[in-house]
Design an enzyme around this catalytic site. Structure first.
Site, PDB file in Angstrom:
ATOM      1  N   LYS A 171       0.861  -1.186   0.000  1.00  0.00           N
ATOM      2  CA  LYS A 171       0.000   0.000   0.000  1.00  0.00           C
ATOM      3  C   LYS A 171       0.896   1.235   0.000  1.00  0.00           C
ATOM      4  CE  LYS A 171      -1.487   2.626   3.102  1.00  0.00           C
ATOM      5  NZ  LYS A 171      -1.264   3.905   2.319  1.00  0.00           N
ATOM      6  N   GLU A 247      10.665   0.802  10.038  1.00  0.00           N
ATOM      7  CA  GLU A 247      11.664   1.853   9.836  1.00  0.00           C
ATOM      8  C   GLU A 247      10.943   3.159  10.106  1.00  0.00           C
ATOM      9  OE1 GLU A 247      13.300   4.941   8.186  1.00  0.00           O
ATOM     10  OE2 GLU A 247      13.001   3.866   6.302  1.00  0.00           O
ATOM     11  N   CYS A 281      13.919  10.408   6.160  1.00  0.00           N
ATOM     12  CA  CYS A 281      14.016   9.940   7.540  1.00  0.00           C
ATOM     13  C   CYS A 281      15.441   9.982   8.064  1.00  0.00           C
ATOM     14  CB  CYS A 281      13.449   8.521   7.660  1.00  0.00           C
ATOM     15  SG  CYS A 281      14.232   7.351   6.537  1.00  0.00           S
ATOM     16  N   GLU A 378      11.217  15.728  14.591  1.00  0.00           N
ATOM     17  CA  GLU A 378      11.665  15.545  13.217  1.00  0.00           C
ATOM     18  C   GLU A 378      11.104  16.684  12.377  1.00  0.00           C
ATOM     19  OE1 GLU A 378      12.464  11.641  10.454  1.00  0.00           O
ATOM     20  OE2 GLU A 378      10.595  11.724  11.598  1.00  0.00           O
TER      21      GLU A 378
END
Length: 476
Positions: A171, A247, A281, A378
């Site tokens: 997906k 992850e 990331c 982040e």
């Protein structure tokens, strides 16, 4: 309206309630793709389960040959794939072309690894007995992939699964389904059976994620995305005790010591921080710069950033594309504003450069402290917050003071320091005097709240296998 060649998507039947894909740089409609329901995805999983025995029982050399054809087709269509990718996620075309090559490298690597899924013989413990350990495909695998690397994050998961003999149901992110559908079409042309590699697109990601996590036919689940969502999905997977790879988020430190090569450190900073407008990331999230080199580093980095061109990634010479949506722009703007209100100084940038808020100026902040939100969350934007430190012990303490542990970077020409810092940083991946660490031949993944499991390298294919111990008696 920008015209993109969507012939790679094949023939798709789309109803009025399809998933709409827009260009984040222009707001233009690119396409509408199927909106699958939870029931549809359950059917896809069942079909994958039914098709698996034939695929798993094929000789490894045959699976290798098919995957190699897929790799070749991806590279043959790199320009079309890159154009689609830039249109739907916004990254500069040169970066999209690089991602096609990077994504294809996983197909090629795992095609070859399919022939090297080895077992063991163990010295027997009694006369007349022999001990064997073999690896077998884990079963139907499912994955949820992010928008920021819409091709490579799929091939990094699907390639080892297919190589090991497992079907893969993917997906993709709602913002970037087109690259995924093009990959699926090329996989079919390469000879991968339709039920063995399927892309499912939807406007209801929560229900599809629930199906993938709770289906007892899915034996392996892989997710790349935020830590918050990863925790929720991992909890759902416990109901069937399936194998899980995650992850997740990061808070990567980029440490520059006094003895660093300044030019090399600035090159690494540009590559690590500003690639894909800071939306990766493993981007450097906070810069820790030792006092003796601080001012020179800030001056050199500011000069380089001042020459960056912001704009539509499809235009020539653009180095910074748009953020994926206005919510991302709002978040970046909020973090910068809060930092400035708390005493940080804007050296360059620090503002939106369009009315909608998807384009953000490449930014450098100095005077940042480790307790500011911008040093702990982040950012996912083109902002480099710089923290000044005094000594090695302080730098390592600041770097490790986070629940995340995905990637870290540092620059030093002291060989002893390189080894000390490399070993003491609590991260799954460390770049010493390097700003780009991703490669298909090395294990990618984090520790702590940045995830579990590894992708890429010889370790990556093990995630899609189960160990089976076999005791054979009656030898004498």
């Amino acid at each position: 309206m920008t015209v993109i060649d969507l012939s790679l998507l094949g023939e798709r039947t789309v109803t009025d309630d399809g998933l709409v894909v827009e260009n984040p740089a222009t707001g233009e409609l690119i396409a509408s793709v199927p909106n699958l329901s939870a029931e549809d995805v359950l059917t896809v999983i069942e079909q994958a389960h039914q098709a698996m025995p034939d695929w798993a029982n094929r000789a490894a050399k045959e699976r290798c040959s098919i995957l190699r054809r897929w790799n070749d087709l991806v590279l043959d269509h790199r320009e079309k794939l890159a154009a689609i990718m830039t249109a739907e996620c916004g990254k500069p075309l040169i970066e999209s072309l690089g991602e096609v090559a990077y994504g294809a490298s996983f197909i090629e690597w795992f095609a070859e690894e399919s022939k090297r899924i080895y077992g063991d013989t163990i010295p027997h413990h009694a006369d007349g007995k022999r001990i064997l350990v073999i690896r077998q495909p884990v079963g139907v695998s499912a994955s949820i992939t992010p928008w920021n690397f819409p091709l490579a994050m799929i091939t990094r998961k699907a390639s080892p699964a297919l190589a090991a003999g497992c079907p893969m149901v993917v997906k993709p992110a709602e913002a970037t389904p087109l690259t995924a559908l093009a990959l699926e079409q090329l996989a079919r042309e390469a000879g991968i059976p339709p039920a063995i590699f399927r892309v499912v697109t939807t406007k209801d990601p929560a229900s599809i994620g629930e199906v993938m996590c709770k289906s007892d036919l899915v034996r392996k689940f892989s997710f790349t995305g935020s830590t918050r969502v990863g925790k929720l999905l991992a909890a759902k997977c416990t109901s069937t005790v399936k194998k899980v790879s995650l992850e997740l988020g990061g808070n990567a430190p980029f440490i520059v010591f006094d003895d660093a090569d300044l030019e090399s450190a600035v090159d690494g900073a540009i590559a690590s921080k500003y690639r894909n407008a800071g939306q990766t990331c493993v981007c450097a999230n906070r810069f820790l710069v030792q006092r003796g080199i601080h001012d020179a580093f800030v001056e050199a980095l500011t000069d380089r950033v001042s020459r960056m061109k912001v704009g539509n990634g499809a235009e020539p010479d653009v180095t910074i594309g748009p953020l994926i949506n206005t919510s991302s722009g709002d978040k970046v703007n909020k973090l910068v504003s809060e930092a400035v209100a708390s005493g940080a100084k804007v050296e360059i940038g620090g503002h939106n450069i369009d009315a909608v808020g998807t384009f953000y100026a490449p930014t450098i902040l100095t005077g940042v402290s480790s307790n500011m939100a911008i040093a702990n969350e982040e950012i996912f934007g083109p902002v480099a917050p710089i923290i000044c430190f005094e000594n090695e012990q302080e730098a390592i303490g600041i770097a490790n003071d986070t629940p995340y542990g995905l990637a870290a970077y540092f620059y030093s020409r002291d060989l002893g320091r390189v080894w000390r810092v490399m070993e003491r940083l609590e991260y799954g991946m460390v770049g010493a005097n390097e700003g780009i660490i991703s490669t298909e031949v090395a294990p990618f993944g984090g520790i702590k709240e940045s995830g579990i499991g590894r992708e890429g390298s010889r370790y990556g294919i093990e995630e899609y296998t189960e160990l089976k111990y076999c005791l054979v008696g009656g030898i004498t």
